[in-house]
Design a protein around this motif. Structure first.
Motif, PDB file in Angstrom:
ATOM      1  N   LEU A  48      -5.945  -0.036   1.421  1.00 21.64           N
ATOM      2  CA  LEU A  48      -6.644  -1.147   2.057  1.00 21.64           C
ATOM      3  C   LEU A  48      -7.453  -0.661   3.258  1.00 21.64           C
ATOM      4  CD1 LEU A  48      -7.266  -4.127   2.684  1.00 21.64           C
ATOM      5  CD2 LEU A  48      -5.053  -4.258   3.857  1.00 21.64           C
ATOM      6  N   ASP A  85      -1.594   6.353  -0.540  1.00 23.24           N
ATOM      7  CA  ASP A  85      -1.603   5.171  -1.392  1.00 23.24           C
ATOM      8  C   ASP A  85      -2.536   5.464  -2.573  1.00 23.24           C
ATOM      9  OD1 ASP A  85      -1.877   2.703  -2.547  1.00 23.24           O
ATOM     10  OD2 ASP A  85      -2.537   1.679  -0.710  1.00 23.24           O
ATOM     11  N   GLU A 114       1.433   2.295  -7.826  1.00 25.40           N
ATOM     12  CA  GLU A 114       1.925   0.938  -8.077  1.00 25.40           C
ATOM     13  C   GLU A 114       1.729   0.568  -9.539  1.00 25.40           C
ATOM     14  OE1 GLU A 114      -0.700  -0.427  -5.013  1.00 25.40           O
ATOM     15  OE2 GLU A 114      -1.818  -1.730  -6.370  1.00 25.40           O
ATOM     16  N   LYS A 120      -7.000  -2.481  -9.641  1.00 27.09           N
ATOM     17  CA  LYS A 120      -6.015  -3.320  -8.962  1.00 27.09           C
ATOM     18  C   LYS A 120      -6.710  -4.248  -7.974  1.00 27.09           C
ATOM     19  CE  LYS A 120      -4.829  -2.714  -5.017  1.00 27.09           C
ATOM     20  NZ  LYS A 120      -3.906  -1.832  -4.306  1.00 27.09           N
TER      21      LYS A 120
HETATM   22 MG    MG Z   1      -2.809  -0.302  -1.143  1.00 31.10          MG
END
Ligand code: MG
Ligand code: SPV
Length: 294
Positions: A48, A85, A114, A120
């Motif tokens: 993010l 990430d 993830e 995503k």
């Molecule tokens: Mg993330």
């Protein structure tokens, strides 16, 4: 003398130790340096925050090689481990292999993957978070495990079952499968404003593998609750990016309005602090070593 521990070994033992470890978000080399000098166990290279800093949305708009480039600058500038990430891996097992190979060569200590589909969407945006099939995602985890340049490279499996509304049992079933596929730790994510489903998961899971959490929405829960529940690591997921945005917004408002920087001068980093952070003194001493005397 003792052999130096690699960043992967340091991250691995932070996650496996009994003590609660804290990883702080960074999104560029400057924020990574600031995380390091404040004593965190490691850096969370947040998807993010990195996307946001690049002016892109957290929906796989940044390419995997753009993310790798940012991580490389962070890794070159710091000596604490970076957990990257990796979103859902940018595709299938093959994309994961390419990503992990590059990340481990460029100095990352681990990756978090993830169990969502590509592309995503950020877990706090909207209600459409289709999960990956368990079997196929296990292949991505095994591919990550097999592709790192060193055996200590950490693979964290992030479960999005609670985010996607599938409940505790689905989350636990997936955690077992991901552990069997070689994940070193389980990141269980929640978007509730209290820690009920996180604590429910941690209790039922009974520490079969270390648990990592991201208390972005349930930040009011005291860390002691997570310590006594046996959580291994806490990620402060996006707070440097949000702090930077708030500080820059405020500064720009004031300078635009006042047509002066006089009032803000005392509240921002001095150039001296910036030069210290980037160790300009080292360059001066290297010049004395390498430049001809004039
Ligand atoms: Mg993330
Ligand atoms: C991130 O920081 O990019 C994360 C955490 O993955 S979250 O935004 O909570 O999904």
């Amino acid at each position: 003398s003792l052999p130096l521990r690699t960043k992967s070994q340091t991250l691995r033992s932070a996650i496996q130790s009994e003590e609660l470890a804290f990883l702080m978000e960074a999104h560029d080399a400057l924020s990574a340096l600031i995380v390091e000098r404040n004593g965190f166990s490691g850096i969370w290279a947040s998807g993010l925050s990195i996307s946001t800093a690049l002016g892109l949305r957290d929906a796989n708009e940044a390419s995997w090689s753009q993310v790798v480039d940012v991580v490389e600058r962070m890794a070159d500038s710091t000596s604490i481990p970076i957990l990257v990430d990796g979103d859902s891996g940018f595709g299938n097992f093959n994309n994961v292999r390419l990503l992990v190979r590059k990340l481990s060569h460029r100095g990352a200590a681990g990756i978090c993957l993830e169990d969502k589909q590509f592309p995503k969407m950020n877990s706090f945006v909207g209600d459409r978070h289709p999960l990956a099939g368990v079997e196929e995602f296990c292949g991505r985890l095994r591919a990550a495990r097999d592709s790192a340049g060193d055996d200590d490279f950490v693979v964290v499996a992030r479960i999005e079952a609670l985010i996607a509304g599938h409940g505790l049992q689905e989350a636990l079933d997936r955690a077992h499968r991901y552990g069997d596929a070689g994940a070193d730790a389980i990141l269980i994510h929640s978007r509730l404003s209290d820690a009920s489903e996180i604590l429910g998961f941690v209790e039922a899971w009974d520490n079969k593998r270390p648990v990592v959490i991201v208390p972005t929405t349930y930040y009011r829960t005291p860390m002691q609750r997570f310590r006594s529940a046996g959580v291994s690591a806490v990620i402060w997921g996006n707070h440097n990016m949000r702090a930077a945005a708030a500080a820059m917004q405020l500064l720009c408002e004031r300078v635009r309005r006042d047509e002066s920087v006089a009032d803000v001068e005392g509240e921002i980093a001095t150039l001296k602090e910036i030069f210290e952070l980037l160790d300009y003194a080292e360059l001066s001493s290297a010049e004395r070593t390498y430049l001809p005397i004039h």
